[in-house]
Design a protein around this motif. Structure first.
Motif, short mmCIF file in Angstrom:
data_model
loop_
_atom_site.label_atom_id
_atom_site.label_comp_id
_atom_site.label_asym_id
_atom_site.label_seq_id
_atom_site.Cartn_x
_atom_site.Cartn_y
_atom_site.Cartn_z
N ALA A 98 0.84 -1.20 0.00
CA ALA A 98 0.00 0.00 0.00
C ALA A 98 0.87 1.24 0.00
O ALA A 98 1.84 1.34 0.76
N SER A 99 0.49 2.18 -0.85
CA SER A 99 1.25 3.42 -0.98
C SER A 99 0.37 4.61 -0.67
O SER A 99 -0.71 4.77 -1.26
N ALA A 100 0.85 5.46 0.26
CA ALA A 100 0.13 6.69 0.58
C ALA A 100 0.67 7.87 -0.20
O ALA A 100 0.14 8.98 -0.09
N SER A 101 1.71 7.64 -0.99
CA SER A 101 2.33 8.76 -1.69
C SER A 101 1.47 9.24 -2.84
O SER A 101 0.64 8.50 -3.37
N LEU A 102 1.68 10.46 -3.24
CA LEU A 102 0.86 11.07 -4.29
C LEU A 102 0.97 10.29 -5.58
O LEU A 102 -0.03 10.01 -6.25
N GLY A 103 2.15 9.89 -5.94
CA GLY A 103 2.34 9.16 -7.19
C GLY A 103 2.10 7.67 -7.08
O GLY A 103 2.04 6.97 -8.08
N GLY A 104 1.96 7.19 -5.86
CA GLY A 104 1.69 5.78 -5.66
C GLY A 104 2.84 4.88 -6.00
O GLY A 104 2.64 3.70 -6.35
N THR A 105 4.05 5.37 -5.89
CA THR A 105 5.20 4.54 -6.23
C THR A 105 6.11 4.26 -5.06
O THR A 105 7.02 3.44 -5.18
N ALA A 106 5.88 4.88 -3.93
CA ALA A 106 6.65 4.60 -2.72
C ALA A 106 5.71 3.88 -1.76
O ALA A 106 4.69 4.44 -1.35
N TYR A 107 6.05 2.67 -1.42
CA TYR A 107 5.13 1.81 -0.68
C TYR A 107 5.44 1.80 0.81
O TYR A 107 6.58 1.64 1.22
N ASP A 108 4.39 1.98 1.59
CA ASP A 108 4.54 2.15 3.02
C ASP A 108 4.27 0.88 3.82
O ASP A 108 4.81 0.69 4.91
N TYR A 109 3.40 0.05 3.31
CA TYR A 109 3.00 -1.16 4.04
C TYR A 109 3.05 -2.36 3.09
O TYR A 109 2.69 -2.26 1.91
N TRP A 110 3.46 -3.50 3.68
CA TRP A 110 3.64 -4.72 2.91
C TRP A 110 2.98 -5.89 3.62
O TRP A 110 2.97 -5.95 4.85
N GLY A 111 2.47 -6.82 2.83
CA GLY A 111 1.99 -8.07 3.39
C GLY A 111 3.12 -9.06 3.56
O GLY A 111 4.26 -8.79 3.16
N GLN A 112 2.78 -10.21 4.11
CA GLN A 112 3.78 -11.26 4.35
C GLN A 112 4.03 -12.11 3.11
O GLN A 112 5.02 -12.84 3.06
N GLY A 113 3.14 -12.03 2.16
CA GLY A 113 3.35 -12.75 0.90
C GLY A 113 2.62 -14.07 0.84
O GLY A 113 2.25 -14.67 1.85
N THR A 114 2.39 -14.50 -0.38
CA THR A 114 1.81 -15.81 -0.64
C THR A 114 2.60 -16.45 -1.77
O THR A 114 2.97 -15.78 -2.74
N GLN A 115 2.86 -17.74 -1.63
CA GLN A 115 3.77 -18.42 -2.56
C GLN A 115 3.00 -19.00 -3.75
O GLN A 115 1.95 -19.62 -3.58
N VAL A 116 3.54 -18.78 -4.92
CA VAL A 116 2.99 -19.36 -6.15
C VAL A 116 4.04 -20.27 -6.76
O VAL A 116 5.18 -19.85 -6.98
N THR A 117 3.64 -21.49 -7.03
CA THR A 117 4.52 -22.47 -7.68
C THR A 117 3.86 -22.91 -8.97
O THR A 117 2.68 -23.24 -8.98
N VAL A 118 4.62 -22.92 -10.03
CA VAL A 118 4.10 -23.30 -11.35
C VAL A 118 4.91 -24.47 -11.87
O VAL A 118 6.12 -24.36 -12.06
N SER A 119 4.23 -25.58 -12.07
CA SER A 119 4.91 -26.77 -12.58
C SER A 119 4.86 -26.80 -14.10
O SER A 119 3.87 -26.39 -14.72
N SER A 120 5.93 -27.29 -14.69
CA SER A 120 6.00 -27.34 -16.16
C SER A 120 5.45 -28.65 -16.70
O SER A 120 5.16 -29.56 -15.95
#
Length: 120
Positions: A98-120
């Motif tokens: 999440a970014s509170a900055s005017l341009g939306g390019t500096a991010y203030d808050y982050w989640g812990q992430g979710t893993q994606v695995t793609v099998s070939s």
């Protein structure tokens, strides 16, 4: 302060689809530009997409522009990432931010992430 929790990751075959979701706490969700990033092992974090405060002004990086779609629901305080035509190289940890900055390019808050695995 905003807390972000991602979900929806998992294992998928190449060519398949996944929808990731990010739920935000608090009642100020629409004050933030929301973005999705990913990071694979031994690689730098990669910006994927962002979406404006009211759902407009989306921006996609070229590598996912046609295949991934970002959306948000301010009433539910969620942002989603629909991923289609997944490739093995899409495997990574996916993070919303999440970014509170005017341009939306500096991010203030982050989640812990979710893993994606793609099998070939």
């Amino acid at each position: 302060q905003v807390q972000l929790v991602e979900s929806g990751g998992g294992l998928v075959h190449a060519g398949g689809s996944l929808k990731l979701s990010c739920a935000a706490s608090g009642r100020t969700f629409n004050r933030y530009v929301m973005g999705w990033f990913r990071q694979a092992p031994w690689k730098e974090r990669e910006f994927l997409e962002r979406i404006g405060r009211n759902g407009g002004l989306t921006y996609y990086t070229d590598s996912v522009k046609v295949r991934f779609t970002i959306s948000r629901d301010n009433a539910k305080s969620t942002v989603e990432l629909q991923m289609n035509s997944l490739k093995p190289e899409d495997a990574a940890g996916y993070y919303c931010a999440a970014s509170a900055s005017l341009g939306g390019t500096a991010y203030d808050y982050w989640g812990q992430g979710t893993q994606v695995t793609v099998s070939s």
